[in-house]
Design a protein around this motif. Structure first.
Motif, PDB file in Angstrom:
ATOM      1  N   PRO A 274       0.805  -1.237   0.000  1.00 38.96           N
ATOM      2  CA  PRO A 274       0.000   0.000   0.000  1.00 38.96           C
ATOM      3  C   PRO A 274       0.831   1.276   0.000  1.00 38.96           C
ATOM      4  O   PRO A 274       0.391   2.301  -0.519  1.00 38.96           O
ATOM      5  CB  PRO A 274      -0.821  -0.134   1.288  1.00 38.96           C
ATOM      6  N   ALA A 275       2.038   1.224   0.573  1.00 41.09           N
ATOM      7  CA  ALA A 275       2.881   2.420   0.602  1.00 41.09           C
ATOM      8  C   ALA A 275       3.397   2.788  -0.785  1.00 41.09           C
ATOM      9  O   ALA A 275       3.887   3.904  -0.997  1.00 41.09           O
ATOM     10  CB  ALA A 275       4.060   2.199   1.553  1.00 41.09           C
ATOM     11  N   ALA A 276       3.281   1.842  -1.747  1.00 37.60           N
ATOM     12  CA  ALA A 276       3.769   2.101  -3.103  1.00 37.60           C
ATOM     13  C   ALA A 276       2.819   2.979  -3.905  1.00 37.60           C
ATOM     14  O   ALA A 276       3.211   3.517  -4.949  1.00 37.60           O
ATOM     15  CB  ALA A 276       3.993   0.781  -3.841  1.00 37.60           C
ATOM     16  N   ILE A 277       1.570   3.114  -3.463  1.00 37.06           N
ATOM     17  CA  ILE A 277       0.606   3.957  -4.176  1.00 37.06           C
ATOM     18  C   ILE A 277       1.119   5.392  -4.216  1.00 37.06           C
ATOM     19  O   ILE A 277       1.468   5.976  -3.188  1.00 37.06           O
ATOM     20  CB  ILE A 277      -0.778   3.902  -3.499  1.00 37.06           C
ATOM     21  N   GLY A 278       1.174   5.955  -5.420  1.00 40.48           N
ATOM     22  CA  GLY A 278       1.657   7.328  -5.581  1.00 40.48           C
ATOM     23  C   GLY A 278       3.130   7.421  -5.914  1.00 40.48           C
ATOM     24  O   GLY A 278       3.619   8.492  -6.281  1.00 40.48           O
ATOM     25  N   LYS A 279       3.862   6.302  -5.802  1.00 41.10           N
ATOM     26  CA  LYS A 279       5.282   6.320  -6.132  1.00 41.10           C
ATOM     27  C   LYS A 279       5.493   6.027  -7.608  1.00 41.10           C
ATOM     28  O   LYS A 279       4.670   5.379  -8.252  1.00 41.10           O
ATOM     29  CB  LYS A 279       6.041   5.284  -5.287  1.00 41.10           C
ATOM     30  N   LEU A 280       6.632   6.488  -8.131  1.00 39.41           N
ATOM     31  CA  LEU A 280       6.996   6.174  -9.506  1.00 39.41           C
ATOM     32  C   LEU A 280       7.334   4.690  -9.604  1.00 39.41           C
ATOM     33  O   LEU A 280       7.917   4.113  -8.681  1.00 39.41           O
ATOM     34  CB  LEU A 280       8.182   7.015  -9.948  1.00 39.41           C
ATOM     35  N   ILE A 281       6.998   4.072 -10.741  1.00 41.40           N
ATOM     36  CA  ILE A 281       7.200   2.642 -10.893  1.00 41.40           C
ATOM     37  C   ILE A 281       8.677   2.270 -10.769  1.00 41.40           C
ATOM     38  O   ILE A 281       9.020   1.219 -10.211  1.00 41.40           O
ATOM     39  CB  ILE A 281       6.620   2.151 -12.246  1.00 41.40           C
ATOM     40  N   GLU A 282       9.586   3.131 -11.256  1.00 39.26           N
ATOM     41  CA  GLU A 282      11.010   2.789 -11.164  1.00 39.26           C
ATOM     42  C   GLU A 282      11.511   2.799  -9.725  1.00 39.26           C
ATOM     43  O   GLU A 282      12.537   2.178  -9.418  1.00 39.26           O
ATOM     44  CB  GLU A 282      11.862   3.729 -12.031  1.00 39.26           C
ATOM     45  N   GLN A 283      10.802   3.510  -8.836  1.00 42.41           N
ATOM     46  CA  GLN A 283      11.173   3.488  -7.426  1.00 42.41           C
ATOM     47  C   GLN A 283      10.768   2.183  -6.750  1.00 42.41           C
ATOM     48  O   GLN A 283      11.373   1.785  -5.746  1.00 42.41           O
ATOM     49  CB  GLN A 283      10.509   4.654  -6.690  1.00 42.41           C
ATOM     50  N   VAL A 284       9.777   1.527  -7.311  1.00 42.37           N
ATOM     51  CA  VAL A 284       9.261   0.293  -6.710  1.00 42.37           C
ATOM     52  C   VAL A 284       9.809  -0.938  -7.412  1.00 42.37           C
ATOM     53  O   VAL A 284      10.136  -1.947  -6.776  1.00 42.37           O
ATOM     54  CB  VAL A 284       7.711   0.290  -6.762  1.00 42.37           C
ATOM     55  N   TRP A 285       9.928  -0.866  -8.748  1.00 37.79           N
ATOM     56  CA  TRP A 285      10.354  -2.035  -9.526  1.00 37.79           C
ATOM     57  C   TRP A 285      11.250  -1.581 -10.662  1.00 37.79           C
ATOM     58  O   TRP A 285      10.833  -1.472 -11.795  1.00 37.79           O
ATOM     59  CB  TRP A 285       9.132  -2.779 -10.071  1.00 37.79           C
ATOM     60  N   LYS A 286      12.522  -1.329 -10.345  1.00 39.30           N
ATOM     61  CA  LYS A 286      13.459  -0.830 -11.350  1.00 39.30           C
ATOM     62  C   LYS A 286      13.712  -1.866 -12.443  1.00 39.30           C
ATOM     63  O   LYS A 286      13.870  -1.522 -13.617  1.00 39.30           O
ATOM     64  CB  LYS A 286      14.780  -0.450 -10.678  1.00 39.30           C
ATOM     65  N   ARG A 287      13.751  -3.156 -12.058  1.00 39.82           N
ATOM     66  CA  ARG A 287      14.033  -4.213 -13.037  1.00 39.82           C
ATOM     67  C   ARG A 287      12.984  -4.215 -14.150  1.00 39.82           C
ATOM     68  O   ARG A 287      13.302  -4.366 -15.327  1.00 39.82           O
ATOM     69  CB  ARG A 287      14.045  -5.577 -12.334  1.00 39.82           C
ATOM     70  N   GLY A 288      11.716  -4.032 -13.768  1.00 42.13           N
ATOM     71  CA  GLY A 288      10.655  -3.981 -14.772  1.00 42.13           C
ATOM     72  C   GLY A 288      10.657  -2.678 -15.541  1.00 42.13           C
ATOM     73  O   GLY A 288      10.403  -2.641 -16.742  1.00 42.13           O
ATOM     74  N   ALA A 289      10.971  -1.575 -14.844  1.00 45.76           N
ATOM     75  CA  ALA A 289      10.968  -0.267 -15.496  1.00 45.76           C
ATOM     76  C   ALA A 289      12.034  -0.185 -16.580  1.00 45.76           C
ATOM     77  O   ALA A 289      11.864   0.506 -17.591  1.00 45.76           O
ATOM     78  CB  ALA A 289      11.183   0.830 -14.457  1.00 45.76           C
ATOM     79  N   ASP A 290      13.144  -0.906 -16.382  1.00 43.95           N
ATOM     80  CA  ASP A 290      14.231  -0.872 -17.364  1.00 43.95           C
ATOM     81  C   ASP A 290      13.827  -1.479 -18.711  1.00 43.95           C
ATOM     82  O   ASP A 290      14.502  -1.262 -19.716  1.00 43.95           O
ATOM     83  CB  ASP A 290      15.457  -1.619 -16.817  1.00 43.95           C
ATOM     84  N   THR A 291      12.761  -2.255 -18.737  1.00 41.79           N
ATOM     85  CA  THR A 291      12.319  -2.841 -20.010  1.00 41.79           C
ATOM     86  C   THR A 291      11.721  -1.799 -20.947  1.00 41.79           C
ATOM     87  O   THR A 291      11.627  -2.021 -22.149  1.00 41.79           O
ATOM     88  CB  THR A 291      11.259  -3.934 -19.776  1.00 41.79           C
ATOM     89  N   GLY A 292      11.271  -0.666 -20.394  1.00 43.32           N
ATOM     90  CA  GLY A 292      10.665   0.383 -21.204  1.00 43.32           C
ATOM     91  C   GLY A 292       9.180   0.220 -21.422  1.00 43.32           C
ATOM     92  O   GLY A 292       8.536   1.074 -22.033  1.00 43.32           O
ATOM     93  N   VAL A 293       8.590  -0.876 -20.916  1.00 38.52           N
ATOM     94  CA  VAL A 293       7.176  -1.117 -21.155  1.00 38.52           C
ATOM     95  C   VAL A 293       6.292  -0.131 -20.396  1.00 38.52           C
ATOM     96  O   VAL A 293       5.152   0.101 -20.758  1.00 38.52           O
ATOM     97  CB  VAL A 293       6.815  -2.576 -20.777  1.00 38.52           C
TER      98      VAL A 293
END
Length: 533
Positions: A274-293
Motif C-alpha cells: 500500500p505504501a507504493a501507491i503514488g510512487k513512480l514505478i522505477e522506485q518500486v520495480w526498477k528491473r521492470g521499469a528498465d524494459t521500457g514497457v
C-alpha cells in the motif's frame, strides 16, 4: 368484515402467490447465478409470512390471531438475512455468501422464532397481546418485549446493509446491469419504508403494510426477470474480478506513478505494498521499469516486452503488456500493465527444445542439431575466410566393454569420455554425440595443425585416465579422424566424410591414434607396400 379488510386480505394473498411463483420459477430455471438458492428461500419465507398474515386478518378471536402470529414468524425473521445473502452473491462477495459464514446471519432469526413461540413462558417478545377496540374486525395490538426490539433492529440492519451494498455496487456496475441493480434496491427499500411507517403508526387501521409492499416488490422482480435477465445474467463485482485475476495488473497514471494493483501483482513484485501507491514505478520495480514497457511517450498502441528475472536463485519469465487507459472523455489518462507469468511455459519450451537438441544420456548436442550448428559455422568460416576443423572420434572396443561389464557400465564409460573431453576443449567448440560410441567436434577458427594437437591431447587424456567401476579398472582408448575446411565450396557432408575416412584408417592401423584426412593416401601406399612385400 368490511370491504377494506377484504380487499387488503386479497392483496396479501396475491403477494403470497407471487412469492410462491417466484420460488418455483427460480427452482426450475437453468442459471449459473450462485444466489438462486438464497432467492428461493427468501421467496418461501415471504410466502409463509404473507399467507399467515392473511389468515391473521381473517381470524375471529385473539387465540386464533395468536396461532397465525406464530406461523408468521416461521417466515418473517428469515426474509431480511436471506435477502442479504442474496445480495452478497449478486455483488460477487462469495466470502460472506458461503455457508460457512452466512449461517451466522440466521442465529438471531432462529432465536426470534423460539422467543415468539415460547412467549407465554417469559414474555420477552410480547409483554402483552390484546384485541384493539373499535375495529371492524378483530385486530391485535402488542406491548413489545425486549427481544422484539432486537428482532426489529436486526431486520432493519440487514435491509440497510443490503441497500448500502447495492448502492455502492450500482456505481461500479456497467450500464447493462444498472436496471436490475436498481430493482433490487427498490425490493429492499420499499419493505423497509413500509415497516418504518407501521412502527411510527402511519398506516390505515394500524395494519402492517409490508405484505402489500411485498406484492409490489414481487411484481418488480418478475418484470426484472423477464425484461433484464435478473437471476440469469448477474454481474460480478469489478473488484472481485480484479483481485481474482491470475495475471498481475498495475495501473499507472501519465507520470508513471502507481495508482492501483491487484494481489497477483504483489506475488510478482515483492516490494509492492500500500505504501507504493503514488510512487513512480522505477522506485518500486526498477528491473521492470528498465524494459521500457512502462514508458508513456505519447504512443497509444499496446506495447509488449519479455522479461527474464532471477529471484531468489530461480529464473522467472514474464510477458509485460501495456495498454492505454482512457478517462470518461476518451483521453489517455495512464496505462494498465498486465504481467503474465510465463515461467512454466518457458520451462516447458526449454525442456522440449532440450529434448529436440540434446542427447538424452550425455546432454551433448544430438546429431541433427549439430548438423545445423556446424553448417552455420561453415558458412561463417567461408564468409570470413577463416579455418574450421572437424574432429571425429570413436571409442575403441566399446562393444567389448558392453559385453563384459554390461550396458550400465557402458553408459558410464561414455559419460567418462565426455567428461574428459569437456575438460579440455575450448568453450567455442561444438561437441556432439554423433551416434553410439562416436562423437564429433566442430572447431571454428581452428587450422588442421591446431585440430591435430587438440585431438592428440584428447587421445592422450582418454588413454591415460582409466574408468574405475567398483573393483574394476577399465582402460579406454579412442581413435580420431581430423579434417579442415580449405575450399570455399566444400559442404559439411564432405568434411564429415573425410573425417570418417580418416577415423576408419585410424582404426585400421592399430586404433588409439589420430589420423588427419590429408595423410590417408600415404597410409594407403604404405599398406599396399607391406602387402606386396
Amino acid at each position: 368484515m368490511n370491504l377494506t379488510i377484504n380487499d387488503y386480505i386479497v392483496l396479501v394473498i396475491i403477494s403470497g402467490v407471487l412469492s410462491v411463483l417466484l420460488a418455483i420459477y427460480a427452482y426450475y430455471m437453468k442459471t449459473n447465478f450462485t444466489g438462486t438458492k438464497a432467492f428461493i428461500w427468501s421467496s418461501i419465507f415471504s410466502a409463509i409470512y404473507t399467507f399467515a398474515f392473511a389468515f391473521e386478518l381473517s381470524s375471529d378471536s385473539l387465540q386464533e390471531i395468536r396461532f397465525w402470529l406464530n406461523i408468521e414468524y416461521f417466515g418473517l425473521p428469515f426474509i431480511a438475512p436471506s435477502s442479504l445473502v442474496l445480495v452478497f452473491h449478486y455483488i460477487g462477495n462469495h466470502t460472506y455468501a458461503a455457508f460457512r459464514r452466512s449461517w451466522l446471519l440466521f442465529v438471531i432469526p432462529i432465536i426470534t422464532l423460539i422467543m415468539n413461540t415460547t412467549n407465554d413462558y417469559h414474555h420477552l417478545f410480547y409483554k402483552l397481546l390484546y384485541l384493539r377496540a373499535n375495529t371492524p374486525t378483530p385486530m391485535v395490538d402488542i406491548v413489545p418485549g425486549r427481544w422484539y426490539y432486537v428482532h426489529g433492529a436486526y431486520t432493519f440492519g440487514c435491509l440497510a446493509a443490503s441497500i448500502f451494498l447495492l448502492v455502492v455496487h450500482l456505481r461500479k456496475s456497467r450500464a447493462g446491469y444498472q436496471k436490475q441493480n436498481f430493482i433490487m434496491i427498490l425490493g429492499h427499500l420499499l419493505p423497509m419504508l413500509g415497516a418504518l411507517l407501521y412502527v411510527l403508526g402511519f398506516t390505515p387501521l394500524g395494519m402492517d403494510p409490508v405484505p402489500i409492499v411485498m406484492c409490489i416488490t414481487s411484481a418488480l422482480y418478475i418484470w426484472a426477470i423477464v425484461s433484464v435477465g435478473m437471476l440469469t445474467v448477474s454481474p460480478i463485482a469489478r473488484d472481485h474480478i480484479f483481485e481474482s485475476m491470475r495475471d498481475g495488473v498495475l495501473v499507472l497514471e501519465l507520470s508513471g506513478r502507481i495508482v492501483d494493483y491487484n494481489n497477483a501483482a504483489t506475488a510478482i513484485i515483492p516490494s509492492l505494498n500500500p505504501a507504493a501507491i503514488g510512487k513512480l514505478i522505477e522506485q518500486v520495480w526498477k528491473r521492470g521499469a528498465d524494459t521500457g514497457v512502462f514508458d508513456n511517450d505519447g504512443q497509444e498502441q499496446e506495447n509488449e516486452q519479455e522479461l527474464k528475472w532471477i529471484k531468489g536463485g530461480e529464473t522467472h519469465y514474464y510477458r509485460l503488456r501495456s495498454s492505454k487507459l482512457l478517462n470518461t472523455r476518451g483521453d489517455v489518462a495512464g496505462r494498465t500493465i498486465v504481467m503474465i507469468d510465463m515461467t512454466e511455459h518457458m520451462q516447458l519450451q526449454n525442456k522440449l527444445r532440450r529434448l529436440a537438441e540434446r542427447d538424452g544420456l550425455t546432454g551433448l548436442y544430438n546429431r541433427t542439431h549439430f548438423m545445423e550448428i556446424a553448417n552455420k559455422q561453415l558458412e561463417q568460416a567461408i564468409i570470413s575466410q577463416t579455418p574450421m576443423s572437424i574432429i571425429l572420434l570413436d571409442i575403441d572396443f566399446f562393444k567389448a566393454i558392453n559385453d563384459r561389464y554390461g550396458h550400465r557400465v557402458g553408459d558410464i564409460a561414455l559419460l567418462h569420455v565426455v567428461s574428459l573431453i569437456n575438460n579440455i576443449i575450448s568453450p567455442d567448440a561444438y561437441f556432439a554425440r554423433y551416434g553410439g560410441e562416436e562423437f564429433v567436434l566442430c572447431a571454428p577458427n581452428t587450422s588442421l595443425a591446431q585440430a591435430l594437437q587438440i585431438a592428440e591431447q584428447l587421445r592422450e587424456n582418454i588413454s591415460s585416465t582409466p574408468l574405475i567401476s567398483g573393483t574394476d579398472t577399465i582402460s579406454i582408448t579412442a581413435s580420431f579422424g581430423v579434417t579442415e575446411s580449405n575450399q570455399s565450396t566444400m559442404p559439411l557432408e564432405y568434411l564429415l566424410h573425410e573425417a570418417d575416412n580418416a577415423l576408419y584408417h585410424a582404426k585400421r592401423n592399430g586404433r588409439n591414434r589420430v589420423i588427419p584426412a590429408g595423410s590417408i593416401e600415404a597410409l594407403d601406399e604404405i599398406a599396399a607396400a607391406r602387402t606386396l612385400s
